[in-house]
Scaffold this motif. Structure first.
Motif, PDB file in Angstrom:
ATOM      1  N   ARG A  18       0.815  -1.213   0.000  1.00 34.17           N
ATOM      2  CA  ARG A  18       0.000   0.000   0.000  1.00 34.17           C
ATOM      3  C   ARG A  18       0.853   1.269   0.000  1.00 34.17           C
ATOM      4  NH1 ARG A  18      -5.296  -0.122   0.414  1.00 34.17           N
ATOM      5  NH2 ARG A  18      -6.346  -2.102   0.854  1.00 34.17           N
ATOM      6  N   TRP A  23      -4.186   3.820  -6.278  1.00 33.52           N
ATOM      7  CA  TRP A  23      -5.389   3.352  -6.975  1.00 33.52           C
ATOM      8  C   TRP A  23      -5.519   4.024  -8.340  1.00 33.52           C
ATOM      9  CZ3 TRP A  23      -8.886   7.139  -8.332  1.00 33.52           C
ATOM     10  CH2 TRP A  23      -8.765   8.370  -7.668  1.00 33.52           C
ATOM     11  N   ARG A 168      -2.370   4.293  -1.864  1.00 31.54           N
ATOM     12  CA  ARG A 168      -3.281   3.245  -1.370  1.00 31.54           C
ATOM     13  C   ARG A 168      -3.111   2.987   0.129  1.00 31.54           C
ATOM     14  NH1 ARG A 168      -2.047  -1.472  -2.487  1.00 31.54           N
ATOM     15  NH2 ARG A 168      -4.063  -2.423  -2.057  1.00 31.54           N
ATOM     16  N   GLN A 243     -10.437   4.750   0.649  1.00 33.96           N
ATOM     17  CA  GLN A 243     -10.441   3.299   0.465  1.00 33.96           C
ATOM     18  C   GLN A 243     -11.839   2.793   0.128  1.00 33.96           C
ATOM     19  OE1 GLN A 243      -8.244   1.868   4.157  1.00 33.96           O
ATOM     20  NE2 GLN A 243      -7.514   0.418   2.627  1.00 33.96           N
ATOM     21  N   THR A 246     -12.810   4.151  -3.563  1.00 33.14           N
ATOM     22  CA  THR A 246     -12.051   3.620  -4.698  1.00 33.14           C
ATOM     23  C   THR A 246     -12.069   2.094  -4.758  1.00 33.14           C
ATOM     24  OG1 THR A 246      -9.988   3.681  -3.404  1.00 33.14           O
ATOM     25  CG2 THR A 246     -10.536   5.624  -4.740  1.00 33.14           C
ATOM     26  N   GLU A 247     -11.952   1.435  -3.605  1.00 29.22           N
ATOM     27  CA  GLU A 247     -11.811  -0.015  -3.608  1.00 29.22           C
ATOM     28  C   GLU A 247     -13.159  -0.735  -3.487  1.00 29.22           C
ATOM     29  OE1 GLU A 247      -8.823  -1.315  -0.839  1.00 29.22           O
ATOM     30  OE2 GLU A 247      -7.516   0.392  -1.295  1.00 29.22           O
ATOM     31  N   LYS A 248     -14.017  -0.248  -2.622  1.00 34.71           N
ATOM     32  CA  LYS A 248     -15.302  -0.917  -2.406  1.00 34.71           C
ATOM     33  C   LYS A 248     -16.339  -0.530  -3.457  1.00 34.71           C
ATOM     34  CE  LYS A 248     -13.831  -2.844   1.421  1.00 34.71           C
ATOM     35  NZ  LYS A 248     -13.554  -4.301   1.465  1.00 34.71           N
ATOM     36  N   GLU A 253      -8.866  -1.426  -7.069  1.00 33.25           N
ATOM     37  CA  GLU A 253      -8.077  -1.948  -5.959  1.00 33.25           C
ATOM     38  C   GLU A 253      -6.631  -1.502  -5.996  1.00 33.25           C
ATOM     39  OE1 GLU A 253      -8.569  -6.132  -5.711  1.00 33.25           O
ATOM     40  OE2 GLU A 253     -10.716  -6.008  -5.256  1.00 33.25           O
TER      41      GLU A 253
END
Length: 274
Positions: A18, A23, A168, A243, A246-248, A253
Motif C-alpha cells: 500500500r 489506486w 493506497r 479506500q 475507490t476499492e469498495k 483496488e
C-alpha cells in the motif's frame, strides 16, 4: 492482487504494498511524481538557505542557520526526505515487484508508517498556524519571500494531501497520535533551548511579553496539540473514505507492478495444481 493475511505475521508489514502503490497511478509514475516532489522541496530548502546566507544584513550564514529551529523548516525537510525515501521504495517495487522497504527489519517498517503519519499531519498544522496566527499581511513585497512562504506554508499541505488521496495507504495505528504529540513536545523543548542559546523566541506566541503571559502560552500549546490530534483523526477519516470509495465502490483496488502480478499469477496456478 491477492495476499494471505497470515503471511503478514512472517513477511512484510505491508504485504499488499500500500505504501508503494496508488489506486490511480502506475507504480513507475507514482515513483516519478514522488521523486519530483522531493527534488522541488530540496531545491527550495537549499535555495532559501543559500539566499539567506548571502542576503542577511547581519550574521550571514550564522543567521541563516537559525532556520533549523523553526517547525516549518523541520517539517519541510521531513517532507523532502519522505518523498525521496518513498520514491526509492516505489521505484524498486515498480522494477522488481518487491519494495526495498520489504527487506527492512519490521521495526524500520513501522517507523516508515510513523514517518507517513508525520508528513500527512504536521504540514496541515503548520499551514493552519501560519496563516491563522502568524501571518498578518500585507502580502509580501519581495517575490522571493512570497514564493518561499507559499512553498513552505501552502504547498506543503498540497504535498501531504497528495499522499492521503492518491496513494493506497490504509488508516494508520491510532498510537501514532501519541507519537506525534511526543514529537511536538520535543520540538517545544527545542524552541526554548533556542531561546536560551540564541536569545530569541522562535514564534511570537511563545514569548510571554507578546502573548500575554504563561497562561496564554499554555493555552496556545494545548490548542496546537489538540489541533494535531484532530488533524490526525480527520486524515484517518479521509483515508478510510478514499479506500471505501475507490476499492469498495469503484473496484479500483490498485495499480500494481507487472512483476508483482506475474508472481501472484504463478502462486495462484501452483495453488490450483495442489
Amino acid at each position: 492482487m491477492r495476499f494471505n493475511p497470515l503471511a503478514s505475521l512472517r513477511g512484510p508489514r505491508d504485504p499488499s504494498h500500500r505504501f508503494e502503490t496508488s489506486w490511480l497511478l502506475p507504480p513507475a509514475i507514482l515513483a516519478a511524481v514522488r521523486a519530483l516532489f522531493s527534488i522541488y522541496i530540496f531545491v527550495t530548502l537549499i535555495f532559501v538557505l543559500v539566499w539567506d546566507g548571502m542576503h542577511k544584513s547581519l550574521g550571514g550564514w550564522v543567521t541563516a542557520g537559525d532556520q533549523f529551529v523553526y517547525f516549518t523548516v523541520l517539517t519541510y525537510w521531513g517532507l523532502a526526505f519522505y518523498f525521496a525515501v518513498a520514491a526509492v521504495h516505489t521505484a524498486t517495487y515498480a522494477h522488481t515487484g518487491a519494495a526495498l522497504l520489504d527487506r527492512f527489519p519490521r521495526s524500520l517498517q513501522h517507523l516508515h508508517a510513523l514517518f507517513y503519519s508525520t508528513v500527512t499531519v504536521f504540514p496541515f498544522v503548520v499551514t493552519a498556524v501560519y496563516w491563522g496566527k502568524l501571518y498578518t499581511g500585507p502580502w509580501f513585497p519581495v517575490t522571493f519571500d512570497a514564493w518561499r512562504n507559499v512553498s513552505q506554508h501552502a504547498s506543503n499541505s498540497g504535498f501531504a494531501l497528495f499522499e492521503i488521496v492518491v496513494s493506497r495507504t490504509a488508516p494508520q495505528p491510532w498510537v501514532h497520535v501519541v507519537c506525534l504529540l511526543v514529537l511536538l513536545a520535543l520540538y517545544l523543548a527545542l524552541a526554548y533551548i533556542a531561546r536560551v542559546t540564541k536569545g530569541f523566541y522562535v514564534y511570537s506566541f511563545l514569548d510571554p511579553s507578546q502573548s500575554g503571559g504563561s497562561g496564554i502560552i499554555a493555552a496556545y500549546v494545548f490548542g496546537i496539540a489538540v489541533a494535531c490530534a484532530l488533524v490526525f483523526a480527520v486524515v484517518q477519516g479521509i483515508i478510510w473514505l478514499r479506500q471505501w470509495a475507490t476499492e469498495k465502490k469503484l473496484g479500483m483496488e490498485g495499480k500494481f507492478a507487472n512483476a508483482d502480478r506475474q508472481a501472484d499469477s504463478l502462486e495462484a496456478a501452483e495453488t490450483s495444481k495442489a
